[in-house]
Motif scaffolding. Structure first.
Motif, mmCIF file in Angstrom:
data_model
loop_
_atom_site.group_PDB
_atom_site.id
_atom_site.type_symbol
_atom_site.label_atom_id
_atom_site.label_comp_id
_atom_site.label_asym_id
_atom_site.label_seq_id
_atom_site.Cartn_x
_atom_site.Cartn_y
_atom_site.Cartn_z
ATOM 1 N N CYS A 185 0.825 -1.212 0.000
ATOM 2 C CA CYS A 185 0.000 0.000 0.000
ATOM 3 C C CYS A 185 0.858 1.260 0.000
ATOM 4 O O CYS A 185 0.500 2.253 -0.650
ATOM 5 C CB CYS A 185 -0.929 -0.010 1.211
ATOM 6 S SG CYS A 185 -2.244 -1.257 1.132
ATOM 7 N N ARG A 186 1.971 1.253 0.705
ATOM 8 C CA ARG A 186 2.848 2.426 0.706
ATOM 9 C C ARG A 186 3.402 2.684 -0.694
ATOM 10 O O ARG A 186 3.440 3.826 -1.159
ATOM 11 C CB ARG A 186 4.003 2.231 1.686
ATOM 12 C CG ARG A 186 5.000 3.391 1.698
ATOM 13 C CD ARG A 186 6.196 3.058 2.574
ATOM 14 N NE ARG A 186 7.125 4.163 2.651
ATOM 15 C CZ ARG A 186 8.138 4.371 1.811
ATOM 16 N NH1 ARG A 186 8.339 3.514 0.810
ATOM 17 N NH2 ARG A 186 8.947 5.408 1.948
ATOM 18 N N SER A 187 3.843 1.634 -1.357
ATOM 19 C CA SER A 187 4.381 1.796 -2.705
ATOM 20 C C SER A 187 3.324 2.326 -3.662
ATOM 21 O O SER A 187 3.618 3.136 -4.544
ATOM 22 C CB SER A 187 4.927 0.456 -3.212
ATOM 23 O OG SER A 187 5.917 -0.050 -2.350
ATOM 24 N N ILE B 129 -8.491 1.007 -4.370
ATOM 25 C CA ILE B 129 -9.279 -0.226 -4.509
ATOM 26 C C ILE B 129 -8.527 -1.312 -5.275
ATOM 27 O O ILE B 129 -8.541 -2.485 -4.864
ATOM 28 C CB ILE B 129 -10.641 0.088 -5.156
ATOM 29 C CG1 ILE B 129 -11.547 0.777 -4.140
ATOM 30 C CG2 ILE B 129 -11.304 -1.185 -5.671
ATOM 31 C CD1 ILE B 129 -12.910 1.160 -4.682
ATOM 32 N N PRO B 130 -7.836 -1.012 -6.382
ATOM 33 C CA PRO B 130 -7.125 -2.102 -7.089
ATOM 34 C C PRO B 130 -6.069 -2.787 -6.228
ATOM 35 O O PRO B 130 -5.994 -4.024 -6.204
ATOM 36 C CB PRO B 130 -6.484 -1.379 -8.284
ATOM 37 C CG PRO B 130 -7.347 -0.191 -8.520
ATOM 38 C CD PRO B 130 -7.785 0.241 -7.162
ATOM 39 N N ILE B 131 -5.258 -2.022 -5.518
ATOM 40 C CA ILE B 131 -4.200 -2.635 -4.709
ATOM 41 C C ILE B 131 -4.789 -3.329 -3.490
ATOM 42 O O ILE B 131 -4.275 -4.369 -3.037
ATOM 43 C CB ILE B 131 -3.151 -1.580 -4.299
ATOM 44 C CG1 ILE B 131 -1.833 -2.266 -3.950
ATOM 45 C CG2 ILE B 131 -3.629 -0.727 -3.150
ATOM 46 C CD1 ILE B 131 -1.157 -2.941 -5.098
ATOM 47 N N MET C 114 -10.276 -10.988 -10.661
ATOM 48 C CA MET C 114 -9.092 -11.006 -11.519
ATOM 49 C C MET C 114 -8.811 -9.646 -12.143
ATOM 50 O O MET C 114 -7.651 -9.241 -12.286
ATOM 51 C CB MET C 114 -9.262 -12.065 -12.611
ATOM 52 C CG MET C 114 -8.058 -12.204 -13.529
ATOM 53 S SD MET C 114 -6.547 -12.611 -12.634
ATOM 54 C CE MET C 114 -6.933 -14.270 -12.081
ATOM 55 N N LYS C 115 -9.863 -8.912 -12.513
ATOM 56 C CA LYS C 115 -9.672 -7.597 -13.117
ATOM 57 C C LYS C 115 -8.908 -6.679 -12.170
ATOM 58 O O LYS C 115 -7.927 -6.029 -12.554
ATOM 59 C CB LYS C 115 -11.033 -7.000 -13.471
ATOM 60 C CG LYS C 115 -10.976 -5.554 -13.921
ATOM 61 C CD LYS C 115 -12.372 -4.992 -14.134
ATOM 62 C CE LYS C 115 -12.327 -3.506 -14.460
ATOM 63 N NZ LYS C 115 -13.698 -2.936 -14.628
ATOM 64 N N TYR C 116 -9.364 -6.590 -10.909
ATOM 65 C CA TYR C 116 -8.700 -5.723 -9.943
ATOM 66 C C TYR C 116 -7.337 -6.275 -9.550
ATOM 67 O O TYR C 116 -6.410 -5.516 -9.270
ATOM 68 C CB TYR C 116 -9.581 -5.564 -8.697
ATOM 69 C CG TYR C 116 -10.890 -4.876 -8.987
ATOM 70 C CD1 TYR C 116 -10.948 -3.497 -9.198
ATOM 71 C CD2 TYR C 116 -12.081 -5.593 -9.057
ATOM 72 C CE1 TYR C 116 -12.154 -2.859 -9.462
ATOM 73 C CE2 TYR C 116 -13.286 -4.963 -9.323
ATOM 74 C CZ TYR C 116 -13.311 -3.596 -9.527
ATOM 75 O OH TYR C 116 -14.501 -2.981 -9.791
ATOM 76 N N THR D 49 -0.134 -4.652 -11.706
ATOM 77 C CA THR D 49 0.591 -3.881 -12.717
ATOM 78 C C THR D 49 0.852 -2.454 -12.230
ATOM 79 O O THR D 49 1.944 -1.928 -12.399
ATOM 80 C CB THR D 49 -0.212 -3.848 -14.027
ATOM 81 O OG1 THR D 49 -1.545 -3.386 -13.761
ATOM 82 C CG2 THR D 49 -0.274 -5.216 -14.647
ATOM 83 N N GLN D 50 -0.136 -1.827 -11.617
ATOM 84 C CA GLN D 50 0.066 -0.466 -11.118
ATOM 85 C C GLN D 50 1.075 -0.445 -9.986
ATOM 86 O O GLN D 50 1.920 0.438 -9.904
ATOM 87 C CB GLN D 50 -1.269 0.135 -10.657
ATOM 88 C CG GLN D 50 -2.226 0.431 -11.789
ATOM 89 C CD GLN D 50 -3.488 1.105 -11.303
ATOM 90 O OE1 GLN D 50 -3.618 1.457 -10.130
ATOM 91 N NE2 GLN D 50 -4.442 1.279 -12.208
ATOM 92 N N GLY D 51 0.998 -1.451 -9.098
ATOM 93 C CA GLY D 51 1.970 -1.515 -8.010
ATOM 94 C C GLY D 51 3.378 -1.715 -8.509
ATOM 95 O O GLY D 51 4.339 -1.136 -8.015
ATOM 96 N N ALA D 52 3.524 -2.551 -9.558
ATOM 97 C CA ALA D 52 4.851 -2.793 -10.102
ATOM 98 C C ALA D 52 5.410 -1.529 -10.759
ATOM 99 O O ALA D 52 6.588 -1.206 -10.629
ATOM 100 C CB ALA D 52 4.786 -3.921 -11.136
#
Length: 291
Positions: A171-173, A206-208, A277-279, A285-288
Motif C-alpha cells: 500500500c505504501r508503494s 481499490i485495485p491494490i 481477476m480484473k482488480y 501492474t500499477q503496483g509494479a
C-alpha cells in the motif's frame, strides 16, 4: 540526367529470413503448449479420479471412470462443507483486517512525515526476511497464553498480524504515487484526515486493496500447519486439515471421495479469482510500475 536503378532483394533471401523467424516461434509455441498440458494433467487426473471408486482407481490407474461415481461429490460435500464455511469466514475476516490496517499504515508511511519514519519502515521490511517457521513455536506460546488457541481468533488475528507487513509495503508503494495536491486541496476545502482517507485514499486504492485481499485470502485458505497446531475442535477446523479425514470405520481411505473433496474445496478460490481477476491484475501492474 542519369537514373539510378533500384535493386530489390532477392525473393529467396526474404523467404529464408522469414523461415528463420518462424522456426523459433514454432518451438516456443510447442514448449508453451507442453507446459500448459503438464500443468493441467493433475487437474484432469483429479476430476477423473473423483468419479471412480477405490477399485477402479487401484485396479486401473489411468482408465476413464466406468461407470462414473457421481455420488462421491455428495458424500464429499457432506463431509467438508463445515470446513469450507469456516475457512471462508476466516479468510474474509483476516483479509479484511489486513486490508484495513495496511491501508492506514500505508497512507501514513507514504504521505505523513514524522521522526524515524524510514527507520521504522525498514525495520518492518526486515521482519519479512524472517521465515515463518522460526516464529511458529513462540507464536503458539503467545496465543496459548492469551487463551486464543482453539478459537477462530487464533487464525484471524495471526494472519492479520502476519500479513500486515507485506500489505503495508504494497500500500505504501502504491499510495506514494498518488499526487499530494489532491490531499492539499481537500485540506484547503476543510476536509478532515478521516474524510480524506475515506473519500480519496480508499477509492483510489481499490485495485491494490483487492490484490492484497485476494493474496491474503488464498494464503489463509491454503494454510495447514498453523490451524493443525492451534485448533483441536473439529467444528472449528479449516479445509486444509479437514481434507485428511476421509477414512471409513475400517481405516480405509475412500480415494474417489477424497479427490471429489479436493475439487469442491477449490471452488471458493476459483470464484475469488473469477470475480476479482480484473482488480488483481490492475493492482499488480500499477503496483509494479509505482515501485
Amino acid at each position: 540526367m542519369q537514373t539510378v536503378p533500384v535493386t530489390k532483394p532477392a525473393a529467396p533471401a526474404r523467404k529464408k529470413r522469414s523461415s528463420v523467424r518462424v522456426v523459433p516461434q514454432a518451438i516456443i509455441n510447442i514448449v508453451l503448449t507442453l507446459l500448459v498440458f503438464l500443468t493441467l494433467v493433475p487437474i484432469f487426473f483429479m476430476v477423473f479420479s473423483s468419479l471412480k471408486s477405490n477399485a477402479q482407481i487401484l485396479g486401473n490407474f489411468w482408465s476413464m471412470p466406468s461407470p462414473p461415481q457421481w455420488g462421491n461429490y455428495g458424500e464429499a460435500f457432506g463431509a467438508i462443507w463445515r470446513y469450507m464455511v469456516n475457512t471462508v469466514l476466516y479468510a474474509v475476516a483476516g483479509s479484511g483486517l489486513v486490508c484495513a490496517l495496511s491501508a492506514v499504515s500505508g497512507y501514513v508511511f507514504a504521505k505523513k512525515v514524522f521522526p524515524g519514519k524510514e527507520t521504522l519502515f525498514m525495520m518492518m521490511l526486515a521482519m519479512m526476511m524472517i521465515p515463518g517457521v522460526l516464529t511458529l513455536i513462540p507464536s503458539y506460546v503467545l496465543y496459548n497464553g492469551l487463551g486464543l488457541t482453539n478459537t477462530p481468533w487464533v487464525i484471524i488475528i495471526a494472519h492479520a498480524a502476519g500479513g500486515q507487513i507485506f500489505g503495508t509495503f504494497l500500500c505504501r508503494s502504491f499510495m506514494a504515487g498518488v499526487p499530494t495536491e489532491l490531499f492539499e486541496a481537500a485540506r484547503i476545502d476543510g476536509a478532515s484526515e478521516l474524510t480524506i482517507f475515506a473519500r480519496i485514499v480508499v477509492p483510489l486504492s481499490i485495485p491494490i486493496l483487492a490484490t492484497l485481499f485476494i493474496m491474503q485470502s488464498v494464503g489463509i485458505y491454503n494454510d495447514y500447519i498453523w490451524p493443525l497446531l492451534t485448533i483441536r475442535d473439529s467444528d472449528l477446523q479449516v479445509i486444509g486439515v479437514g481434507l485428511t479425514v476421509f477414512e471409513n470405520q475400517f481405516g480405509i481411505k475412500n480415494l474417489g471421495v477424497q479427490f471429489a473433496a479436493y475439487g469442491l474445496s477449490s471452488i471458493p478460490l476459483i470464484l475469488i479469482f473469477a470475480f476479482g481477476m480484473k482488480y488483481y491484475i490492475q493492482g499488480m501492474t500499477q503496483g509494479a510500475l509505482k515501485m
